[in-house]
Design a protein around this motif. Structure first.
Motif, PDB file in Angstrom:
ATOM      1  N   PRO A 134      12.428 -44.247 -10.741  1.00 27.99           N
ATOM      2  CA  PRO A 134      10.979 -44.120 -10.905  1.00 27.99           C
ATOM      3  C   PRO A 134      10.628 -42.664 -11.257  1.00 27.99           C
ATOM      4  O   PRO A 134      11.196 -41.729 -10.695  1.00 27.99           O
ATOM      5  N   PHE A 135       9.714 -42.496 -12.210  1.00 29.12           N
ATOM      6  CA  PHE A 135       9.350 -41.141 -12.609  1.00 29.12           C
ATOM      7  C   PHE A 135       7.851 -40.947 -12.792  1.00 29.12           C
ATOM      8  O   PHE A 135       7.411 -39.958 -13.371  1.00 29.12           O
ATOM      9  N   GLY A 136       7.061 -41.847 -12.268  1.00 30.89           N
ATOM     10  CA  GLY A 136       5.614 -41.712 -12.353  1.00 30.89           C
ATOM     11  C   GLY A 136       4.946 -43.072 -12.351  1.00 30.89           C
ATOM     12  O   GLY A 136       5.584 -44.094 -12.081  1.00 30.89           O
ATOM     13  N   HIS A 137       3.659 -43.059 -12.646  1.00 29.62           N
ATOM     14  CA  HIS A 137       2.907 -44.310 -12.682  1.00 29.62           C
ATOM     15  C   HIS A 137       1.614 -44.104 -13.475  1.00 29.62           C
ATOM     16  O   HIS A 137       1.200 -42.983 -13.729  1.00 29.62           O
ATOM     17  N   GLY A 138       1.019 -45.220 -13.850  1.00 32.44           N
ATOM     18  CA  GLY A 138      -0.275 -45.226 -14.510  1.00 32.44           C
ATOM     19  C   GLY A 138      -1.151 -46.282 -13.857  1.00 32.44           C
ATOM     20  O   GLY A 138      -0.697 -47.016 -12.971  1.00 32.44           O
ATOM     21  N   TYR A 139      -2.391 -46.350 -14.283  1.00 28.09           N
ATOM     22  CA  TYR A 139      -3.339 -47.316 -13.739  1.00 28.09           C
ATOM     23  C   TYR A 139      -3.965 -48.114 -14.879  1.00 28.09           C
ATOM     24  O   TYR A 139      -4.689 -47.539 -15.694  1.00 28.09           O
ATOM     25  N   ALA A 140      -3.692 -49.395 -14.921  1.00 27.08           N
ATOM     26  CA  ALA A 140      -4.374 -50.258 -15.884  1.00 27.08           C
ATOM     27  C   ALA A 140      -5.812 -50.427 -15.410  1.00 27.08           C
ATOM     28  O   ALA A 140      -6.044 -50.739 -14.237  1.00 27.08           O
ATOM     29  N   ASP A 141      -6.766 -50.222 -16.289  1.00 28.31           N
ATOM     30  CA  ASP A 141      -8.175 -50.326 -15.891  1.00 28.31           C
ATOM     31  C   ASP A 141      -8.498 -51.715 -15.358  1.00 28.31           C
ATOM     32  O   ASP A 141      -9.072 -51.858 -14.277  1.00 28.31           O
ATOM     33  N   ILE A 142      -8.138 -52.744 -16.120  1.00 28.97           N
ATOM     34  CA  ILE A 142      -8.389 -54.130 -15.702  1.00 28.97           C
ATOM     35  C   ILE A 142      -7.173 -54.971 -16.058  1.00 28.97           C
ATOM     36  O   ILE A 142      -6.622 -54.847 -17.150  1.00 28.97           O
ATOM     37  N   VAL A 143      -6.776 -55.824 -15.123  1.00 34.92           N
ATOM     38  CA  VAL A 143      -5.723 -56.807 -15.377  1.00 34.92           C
ATOM     39  C   VAL A 143      -6.299 -58.174 -15.041  1.00 34.92           C
ATOM     40  O   VAL A 143      -6.827 -58.385 -13.945  1.00 34.92           O
ATOM     41  N   VAL A 144      -6.227 -59.079 -16.012  1.00 34.18           N
ATOM     42  CA  VAL A 144      -6.678 -60.456 -15.814  1.00 34.18           C
ATOM     43  C   VAL A 144      -5.431 -61.324 -15.737  1.00 34.18           C
ATOM     44  O   VAL A 144      -4.594 -61.305 -16.634  1.00 34.18           O
ATOM     45  N   MET A 145      -5.295 -62.065 -14.653  1.00 37.86           N
ATOM     46  CA  MET A 145      -4.129 -62.936 -14.483  1.00 37.86           C
ATOM     47  C   MET A 145      -4.465 -64.330 -15.006  1.00 37.86           C
ATOM     48  O   MET A 145      -5.495 -64.906 -14.658  1.00 37.86           O
ATOM     49  N   THR A 146      -3.588 -64.837 -15.866  1.00 34.62           N
ATOM     50  CA  THR A 146      -3.741 -66.175 -16.427  1.00 34.62           C
ATOM     51  C   THR A 146      -2.454 -66.942 -16.180  1.00 34.62           C
ATOM     52  O   THR A 146      -1.426 -66.337 -15.857  1.00 34.62           O
ATOM     53  N   PRO A 147      -2.456 -68.256 -16.334  1.00 34.30           N
ATOM     54  CA  PRO A 147      -1.215 -69.023 -16.188  1.00 34.30           C
ATOM     55  C   PRO A 147      -0.135 -68.592 -17.186  1.00 34.30           C
ATOM     56  O   PRO A 147       1.052 -68.706 -16.912  1.00 34.30           O
ATOM     57  N   GLU A 148      -0.548 -68.060 -18.335  1.00 34.75           N
ATOM     58  CA  GLU A 148       0.406 -67.623 -19.362  1.00 34.75           C
ATOM     59  C   GLU A 148       0.895 -66.202 -19.155  1.00 34.75           C
ATOM     60  O   GLU A 148       1.781 -65.736 -19.854  1.00 34.75           O
ATOM     61  N   GLY A 149       0.300 -65.475 -18.226  1.00 35.00           N
ATOM     62  CA  GLY A 149       0.691 -64.095 -17.964  1.00 35.00           C
ATOM     63  C   GLY A 149      -0.509 -63.186 -17.811  1.00 35.00           C
ATOM     64  O   GLY A 149      -1.659 -63.630 -17.810  1.00 35.00           O
ATOM     65  N   ALA A 150      -0.225 -61.896 -17.700  1.00 38.05           N
ATOM     66  CA  ALA A 150      -1.271 -60.895 -17.486  1.00 38.05           C
ATOM     67  C   ALA A 150      -1.892 -60.459 -18.806  1.00 38.05           C
ATOM     68  O   ALA A 150      -1.229 -60.416 -19.840  1.00 38.05           O
ATOM     69  N   VAL A 151      -3.165 -60.108 -18.745  1.00 42.20           N
ATOM     70  CA  VAL A 151      -3.875 -59.495 -19.863  1.00 42.20           C
ATOM     71  C   VAL A 151      -4.280 -58.103 -19.389  1.00 42.20           C
ATOM     72  O   VAL A 151      -4.997 -57.968 -18.399  1.00 42.20           O
ATOM     73  N   LEU A 152      -3.781 -57.071 -20.061  1.00 44.60           N
ATOM     74  CA  LEU A 152      -4.049 -55.687 -19.676  1.00 44.60           C
ATOM     75  C   LEU A 152      -5.141 -55.117 -20.562  1.00 44.60           C
ATOM     76  O   LEU A 152      -5.054 -55.205 -21.794  1.00 44.60           O
ATOM     77  N   LEU A 153      -6.171 -54.550 -19.939  1.00 44.68           N
ATOM     78  CA  LEU A 153      -7.304 -53.981 -20.667  1.00 44.68           C
ATOM     79  C   LEU A 153      -7.426 -52.504 -20.357  1.00 44.68           C
ATOM     80  O   LEU A 153      -7.465 -52.112 -19.183  1.00 44.68           O
ATOM     81  N   GLU A 154      -7.498 -51.687 -21.388  1.00 45.82           N
ATOM     82  CA  GLU A 154      -7.677 -50.244 -21.243  1.00 45.82           C
ATOM     83  C   GLU A 154      -9.020 -49.871 -21.843  1.00 45.82           C
ATOM     84  O   GLU A 154      -9.296 -50.168 -23.014  1.00 45.82           O
ATOM     85  N   LEU A 155      -9.884 -49.244 -21.048  1.00 43.02           N
ATOM     86  CA  LEU A 155     -11.244 -48.919 -21.453  1.00 43.02           C
ATOM     87  C   LEU A 155     -11.406 -47.424 -21.666  1.00 43.02           C
ATOM     88  O   LEU A 155     -10.775 -46.619 -20.981  1.00 43.02           O
ATOM     89  N   LYS A 156     -12.283 -47.076 -22.607  1.00 45.13           N
ATOM     90  CA  LYS A 156     -12.672 -45.685 -22.847  1.00 45.13           C
ATOM     91  C   LYS A 156     -14.153 -45.647 -23.192  1.00 45.13           C
ATOM     92  O   LYS A 156     -14.703 -46.601 -23.739  1.00 45.13           O
ATOM     93  N   THR A 157     -14.800 -44.528 -22.866  1.00 44.89           N
ATOM     94  CA  THR A 157     -16.186 -44.319 -23.264  1.00 44.89           C
ATOM     95  C   THR A 157     -16.250 -43.241 -24.342  1.00 44.89           C
ATOM     96  O   THR A 157     -17.242 -42.535 -24.476  1.00 44.89           O
ATOM     97  N   THR A 158     -15.179 -43.129 -25.095  1.00 43.20           N
ATOM     98  CA  THR A 158     -15.091 -42.231 -26.241  1.00 43.20           C
ATOM     99  C   THR A 158     -14.447 -43.003 -27.389  1.00 43.20           C
ATOM    100  O   THR A 158     -14.010 -44.136 -27.206  1.00 43.20           O
ATOM    101  N   LYS A 159     -14.344 -42.368 -28.538  1.00 44.15           N
ATOM    102  CA  LYS A 159     -13.672 -42.993 -29.674  1.00 44.15           C
ATOM    103  C   LYS A 159     -12.155 -42.819 -29.600  1.00 44.15           C
ATOM    104  O   LYS A 159     -11.444 -43.230 -30.501  1.00 44.15           O
ATOM    105  N   LYS A 160     -11.673 -42.219 -28.537  1.00 44.72           N
ATOM    106  CA  LYS A 160     -10.250 -41.938 -28.384  1.00 44.72           C
ATOM    107  C   LYS A 160      -9.407 -43.208 -28.574  1.00 44.72           C
ATOM    108  O   LYS A 160      -9.711 -44.253 -28.025  1.00 44.72           O
ATOM    109  N   ASP A 161      -8.360 -43.078 -29.370  1.00 40.81           N
ATOM    110  CA  ASP A 161      -7.417 -44.181 -29.581  1.00 40.81           C
ATOM    111  C   ASP A 161      -6.479 -44.232 -28.375  1.00 40.81           C
ATOM    112  O   ASP A 161      -5.684 -43.320 -28.160  1.00 40.81           O
ATOM    113  N   CYS A 162      -6.591 -45.277 -27.584  1.00 42.07           N
ATOM    114  CA  CYS A 162      -5.769 -45.384 -26.374  1.00 42.07           C
ATOM    115  C   CYS A 162      -4.679 -46.449 -26.521  1.00 42.07           C
ATOM    116  O   CYS A 162      -4.146 -46.947 -25.544  1.00 42.07           O
TER     117      CYS A 162
END
Length: 122
Positions: free
Chosen positions: A57-85
């Motif tokens: 292990p060498f660090g971690h991040g935080y997914a803003d929102i994770v939606v769990m579905t029967p097919e798997g997780a949906v990861l959502l990353e949000l920004k309030t800028t035009k930054k390409d994330c």
């Protein structure tokens, strides 16, 4: 219920319209988007994603929102800028080991508009 791209885009647009005309922080958009999605899905906010390579292990991040579905997780990353994330989201998808990732999306809330980009993992 099956979560699709259109569901995420519609929820993001609803939140954008609700919070328009005033500059809110990313946290406000995250809370409101999670609330909107939670009406039909299992939603988690600020989910820790450990970074591990070769069992080290060498660090971690935080997914803003994770939606769990029967097919798997949906990861959502949000920004309030035009930054390409996109790279940030790709890093989260790469290190997500809890279950299959159905897809990911970056959502930018800027100047009373929203831009949602989807990234399939298949």
């Amino acid at each position: 219920m099956n979560l699709e791209h259109a569901d995420v885009a519609k929820a993001a647009q609803t939140v954008c319209e609700a919070l328009s005309s005033i500059d809110y922080l990313e946290n406000s958009f995250r809370v409101m988007l999670a609330r909107e999605l939670r009406q039909r899905h299992d939603v988690y906010e600020e989910v820790v994603i450990p970074y591990v390579l070769d069992k080290i292990p060498f660090g971690h991040g935080y997914a803003d929102i994770v939606v769990m579905t029967p097919e798997g997780a949906v990861l959502l990353e949000l920004k309030t800028t035009k930054k390409d994330c996109r790279r940030q989201l790709q890093k989260y998808i790469r290190h997500w080991k809890y279950c299959n990732v159905k897809f990911g999306a970056t959502i930018n809330f800027v100047n009373d508009s929203v831009t949602t980009q989807f990234y399939d993992t298949t």
